[in-house]
Scaffold this motif. Structure first.
Motif, PDB file in Angstrom:
ATOM      1  N   TRP A   1       1.038  -1.472   0.099  1.00  0.00           N
ATOM      2  CA  TRP A   1       0.071   0.107  -0.013  1.00  0.00           C
ATOM      3  C   TRP A   1       0.866   1.249   0.096  1.00  0.00           C
ATOM      4  CZ3 TRP A   1      -1.135  -4.240   2.938  1.00  0.00           C
ATOM      5  CH2 TRP A   1      -2.509  -4.846   2.798  1.00  0.00           C
ATOM      6  N   THR A   2       0.656   2.284  -0.931  1.00  0.00           N
ATOM      7  CA  THR A   2       1.287   3.376  -0.776  1.00  0.00           C
ATOM      8  C   THR A   2       0.700   4.642  -1.149  1.00  0.00           C
ATOM      9  OG1 THR A   2       1.687   3.234  -3.333  1.00  0.00           O
ATOM     10  CG2 THR A   2       3.527   2.150  -2.051  1.00  0.00           C
ATOM     11  N   GLY A   3       1.250   5.865  -0.893  1.00  0.00           N
ATOM     12  CA  GLY A   3       0.465   6.850  -1.432  1.00  0.00           C
ATOM     13  C   GLY A   3      -0.379   7.502   0.140  1.00  0.00           C
ATOM     14  N   GLY A   4      -0.178   6.757   1.187  1.00  0.00           N
ATOM     15  CA  GLY A   4      -0.754   7.393   2.488  1.00  0.00           C
ATOM     16  C   GLY A   4      -0.046   8.315   3.162  1.00  0.00           C
ATOM     17  N   ALA A   5      -0.571   8.899   4.247  1.00  0.00           N
ATOM     18  CA  ALA A   5       0.300   9.827   5.217  1.00  0.00           C
ATOM     19  C   ALA A   5      -0.344   9.716   6.243  1.00  0.00           C
ATOM     20  CB  ALA A   5      -0.099  11.201   4.716  1.00  0.00           C
ATOM     21  N   VAL A   6       0.069   8.742   6.993  1.00  0.00           N
ATOM     22  CA  VAL A   6      -0.459   8.656   8.662  1.00  0.00           C
ATOM     23  C   VAL A   6       0.487   9.095   9.430  1.00  0.00           C
ATOM     24  CG1 VAL A   6      -1.157   6.890  10.168  1.00  0.00           C
ATOM     25  CG2 VAL A   6      -1.649   6.573   7.832  1.00  0.00           C
ATOM     26  N   PRO A   7       0.022  10.073  10.474  1.00  0.00           N
ATOM     27  CA  PRO A   7       0.990  10.837  11.388  1.00  0.00           C
ATOM     28  C   PRO A   7       1.093  10.252  12.685  1.00  0.00           C
ATOM     29  CG  PRO A   7      -1.264  11.521  11.577  1.00  0.00           C
ATOM     30  CD  PRO A   7      -1.395  10.773  10.266  1.00  0.00           C
ATOM     31  N   THR A   8       2.101  10.689  13.280  1.00  0.00           N
ATOM     32  CA  THR A   8       2.537  10.066  14.533  1.00  0.00           C
ATOM     33  C   THR A   8       1.403   9.922  15.567  1.00  0.00           C
ATOM     34  OG1 THR A   8       4.646  11.407  14.391  1.00  0.00           O
ATOM     35  CG2 THR A   8       4.286  10.507  16.620  1.00  0.00           C
ATOM     36  N   GLU A   9       1.661   8.530  16.218  1.00  0.00           N
ATOM     37  CA  GLU A   9       0.499   8.135  17.020  1.00  0.00           C
ATOM     38  C   GLU A   9      -0.882   7.673  16.576  1.00  0.00           C
ATOM     39  OE1 GLU A   9       0.027  11.002  20.346  1.00  0.00           O
ATOM     40  OE2 GLU A   9       2.096  10.727  20.968  1.00  0.00           O
ATOM     41  N   GLU A  10      -0.918   7.658  15.078  1.00  0.00           N
ATOM     42  CA  GLU A  10      -1.953   7.003  14.658  1.00  0.00           C
ATOM     43  C   GLU A  10      -1.529   5.788  13.823  1.00  0.00           C
ATOM     44  OE1 GLU A  10      -4.515   9.486  12.192  1.00  0.00           O
ATOM     45  OE2 GLU A  10      -4.237  11.212  13.578  1.00  0.00           O
ATOM     46  N   ASP A  11      -2.428   4.748  13.379  1.00  0.00           N
ATOM     47  CA  ASP A  11      -2.171   3.688  12.894  1.00  0.00           C
ATOM     48  C   ASP A  11      -2.503   3.552  11.288  1.00  0.00           C
ATOM     49  OD1 ASP A  11      -1.294   3.027  15.402  1.00  0.00           O
ATOM     50  OD2 ASP A  11      -2.446   1.124  15.361  1.00  0.00           O
ATOM     51  N   ALA A  12      -1.913   2.764  10.547  1.00  0.00           N
ATOM     52  CA  ALA A  12      -2.270   2.612   9.449  1.00  0.00           C
ATOM     53  C   ALA A  12      -2.947   1.272   9.155  1.00  0.00           C
ATOM     54  CB  ALA A  12      -1.176   2.653   8.143  1.00  0.00           C
ATOM     55  N   VAL A  13      -4.242   1.351   8.625  1.00  0.00           N
ATOM     56  CA  VAL A  13      -5.004   0.362   9.080  1.00  0.00           C
ATOM     57  C   VAL A  13      -5.506  -0.274   7.609  1.00  0.00           C
ATOM     58  CG1 VAL A  13      -7.211  -0.744   9.952  1.00  0.00           C
ATOM     59  CG2 VAL A  13      -5.602   1.195  11.359  1.00  0.00           C
ATOM     60  N   PHE A  14      -5.488  -1.513   7.726  1.00  0.00           N
ATOM     61  CA  PHE A  14      -6.053  -2.245   6.290  1.00  0.00           C
ATOM     62  C   PHE A  14      -6.768  -3.528   6.548  1.00  0.00           C
ATOM     63  CE2 PHE A  14      -1.659  -0.285   5.724  1.00  0.00           C
ATOM     64  CZ  PHE A  14      -2.172   0.720   4.812  1.00  0.00           C
ATOM     65  N   GLN A  15      -7.920  -3.790   5.752  1.00  0.00           N
ATOM     66  CA  GLN A  15      -8.642  -5.083   5.968  1.00  0.00           C
ATOM     67  C   GLN A  15      -8.750  -5.751   4.954  1.00  0.00           C
ATOM     68  OE1 GLN A  15     -12.142  -3.361   7.775  1.00  0.00           O
ATOM     69  NE2 GLN A  15     -11.631  -4.484   9.694  1.00  0.00           N
ATOM     70  N   PHE A  16      -8.818  -7.176   5.112  1.00  0.00           N
ATOM     71  CA  PHE A  16      -8.819  -7.992   3.834  1.00  0.00           C
ATOM     72  C   PHE A  16      -9.589  -9.525   4.298  1.00  0.00           C
ATOM     73  CE2 PHE A  16      -4.691  -7.936   5.857  1.00  0.00           C
ATOM     74  CZ  PHE A  16      -4.581  -9.248   6.308  1.00  0.00           C
ATOM     75  N   ASN A  17     -10.344  -9.999   3.554  1.00  0.00           N
ATOM     76  CA  ASN A  17     -10.794 -11.400   3.782  1.00  0.00           C
ATOM     77  C   ASN A  17      -9.849 -12.495   3.283  1.00  0.00           C
ATOM     78  OD1 ASN A  17     -13.727 -10.370   4.361  1.00  0.00           O
ATOM     79  ND2 ASN A  17     -13.826 -10.120   2.163  1.00  0.00           N
ATOM     80  N   ALA A  18      -9.738 -13.371   4.496  1.00  0.00           N
ATOM     81  CA  ALA A  18      -8.609 -14.501   4.126  1.00  0.00           C
ATOM     82  C   ALA A  18      -9.157 -15.797   5.101  1.00  0.00           C
ATOM     83  CB  ALA A  18      -7.259 -14.023   4.411  1.00  0.00           C
ATOM     84  N   SER A  19      -8.082 -16.677   4.886  1.00  0.00           N
ATOM     85  CA  SER A  19      -8.470 -17.823   5.511  1.00  0.00           C
ATOM     86  C   SER A  19      -6.942 -18.784   5.971  1.00  0.00           C
ATOM     87  CB  SER A  19      -9.432 -18.871   5.027  1.00  0.00           C
ATOM     88  OG  SER A  19      -8.833 -19.364   3.701  1.00  0.00           O
ATOM     89  N   ALA A  20      -6.870 -19.034   7.046  1.00  0.00           N
ATOM     90  CA  ALA A  20      -5.569 -20.266   7.016  1.00  0.00           C
ATOM     91  C   ALA A  20      -5.909 -21.426   6.922  1.00  0.00           C
ATOM     92  CB  ALA A  20      -5.282 -19.868   8.771  1.00  0.00           C
ATOM     93  N   SER A  21      -4.933 -22.241   6.235  1.00  0.00           N
ATOM     94  CA  SER A  21      -5.411 -23.347   5.664  1.00  0.00           C
ATOM     95  C   SER A  21      -5.266 -24.507   6.507  1.00  0.00           C
ATOM     96  CB  SER A  21      -4.405 -23.782   4.484  1.00  0.00           C
ATOM     97  OG  SER A  21      -3.135 -23.686   5.015  1.00  0.00           O
ATOM     98  N   ALA A  22      -4.510 -24.346   7.672  1.00  0.00           N
ATOM     99  CA  ALA A  22      -4.308 -25.490   8.516  1.00  0.00           C
ATOM    100  C   ALA A  22      -4.018 -25.047   9.947  1.00  0.00           C
ATOM    101  CB  ALA A  22      -3.153 -26.389   8.388  1.00  0.00           C
ATOM    102  N   ALA A  23      -4.126 -25.657  10.970  1.00  0.00           N
ATOM    103  CA  ALA A  23      -3.846 -25.413  12.392  1.00  0.00           C
ATOM    104  C   ALA A  23      -2.386 -25.172  12.475  1.00  0.00           C
ATOM    105  CB  ALA A  23      -4.720 -26.326  13.334  1.00  0.00           C
ATOM    106  N   GLN A  24      -1.861 -23.937  12.728  1.00  0.00           N
ATOM    107  CA  GLN A  24      -0.543 -23.821  12.887  1.00  0.00           C
ATOM    108  C   GLN A  24      -0.456 -22.159  12.988  1.00  0.00           C
ATOM    109  OE1 GLN A  24       0.854 -25.023   8.808  1.00  0.00           O
ATOM    110  NE2 GLN A  24       1.581 -23.089   8.709  1.00  0.00           N
ATOM    111  N   THR A  25       0.829 -21.703  13.521  1.00  0.00           N
ATOM    112  CA  THR A  25       1.006 -20.372  13.626  1.00  0.00           C
ATOM    113  C   THR A  25       1.487 -19.757  12.449  1.00  0.00           C
ATOM    114  OG1 THR A  25       1.731 -20.793  15.918  1.00  0.00           O
ATOM    115  CG2 THR A  25       2.571 -18.649  15.000  1.00  0.00           C
ATOM    116  N   TYR A  26       1.220 -18.841  12.189  1.00  0.00           N
ATOM    117  CA  TYR A  26       1.309 -17.990  10.682  1.00  0.00           C
ATOM    118  C   TYR A  26       2.099 -16.772  11.094  1.00  0.00           C
ATOM    119  CZ  TYR A  26      -1.691 -21.237   8.276  1.00  0.00           C
ATOM    120  OH  TYR A  26      -2.339 -22.206   8.065  1.00  0.00           O
TER     121      TYR A  26
END
Length: 206
Positions: free
Chosen positions: A109-134
């Motif tokens: 992701w490019t082109g943003g401008a998130v200032p100090t003490e704020e978060d860049a936040v992104f969301q997506f639909n996804a799934s983990a294929s197996a029981a493990q740590t990713y």
């Protein structure tokens, strides 16, 4: 014989009660809240093979700086299906394969401008294929070209975001609740002891 506390003793007891109540709140927050001040992907614990919404949150910690780019490297077995719009950001997806068989390896992701003490936040639909740590890798770029790689160990200043896929989610929640219950019970005992000491410290009425 009835007992009466002095105004000073009553004030001291009230202060003690407030402090114990504050400790209880801190205990709940520490055990139930996600880690703050790091790049994180939530929820941290999921069921495998279940499509759901994930959130990537990356804090701008640089003083008087802006976060202008975020690059997410996706671990094998974690499948991103689609993305939510991120206002002010341009998205570039790197994948292998094509069509429904395409596998997302990296998202930038490019082109943003998130200032100090704020978060860049992104969301997506996804799934983990197996029981493990990713384990994910996140590269954060500031407006002065400073780069922060969130790819370290869990104990480092820049830990890599992780999620855990479990076949059953009951154990984790039950364990956390049990720990919080023990802490709360312990603080309740302290409250009772404080009240008892306050009563013994009272003065008899003539």
């Amino acid at each position: 014989m009835p007992w009466e506390r002095s105004s000073h003793e009553r004030a001291s007891l009230k202060v003690m009660l407030r402090r114990l109540a504050a400790l209880t709140a801190v205990a709940w927050a520490a055990l139930c809240a996600p880690a703050l001040g790091h790049a994180v992907i939530s929820p941290p614990v999921v069921e495998p093979a279940t499509l759901q919404v994930f959130t990537l949150s990356v804090p701008t910690e640089g003083e008087d700086r802006l976060t202008t780019s975020i690059e997410l490297t996706v671990p094998k077995g974690f499948a991103i299906d689609s993305f939510a719009p991120a206002r002010g950001w341009r998205r570039k997806v790197s994948s292998t394969g094509s069509g429904e068989g395409a596998v997302v390896n990296r998202v930038t992701w490019t082109g943003g401008a998130v200032p100090t003490e704020e978060d860049a936040v992104f969301q997506f639909n996804a799934s983990a294929s197996a029981a493990q740590t990713y384990t994910f890798q996140v590269r954060q770029t500031y407006d002065d070209e400073t780069v922060v790689d969130w790819s370290g160990a869990e104990s480092s200043d820049t830990p890599a975001p992780q999620i855990e896929a479990r076949d059953s989610l009951g154990g984790s929640g039950s364990s956390t609740i049990a720990i919080v219950a023990l802490i709360t019970a312990g603080l309740a005992v302290l409250l009772a002891a404080a009240a008892l000491l306050g009563a013994r410290g009272g003065r008899p009425i003539a």
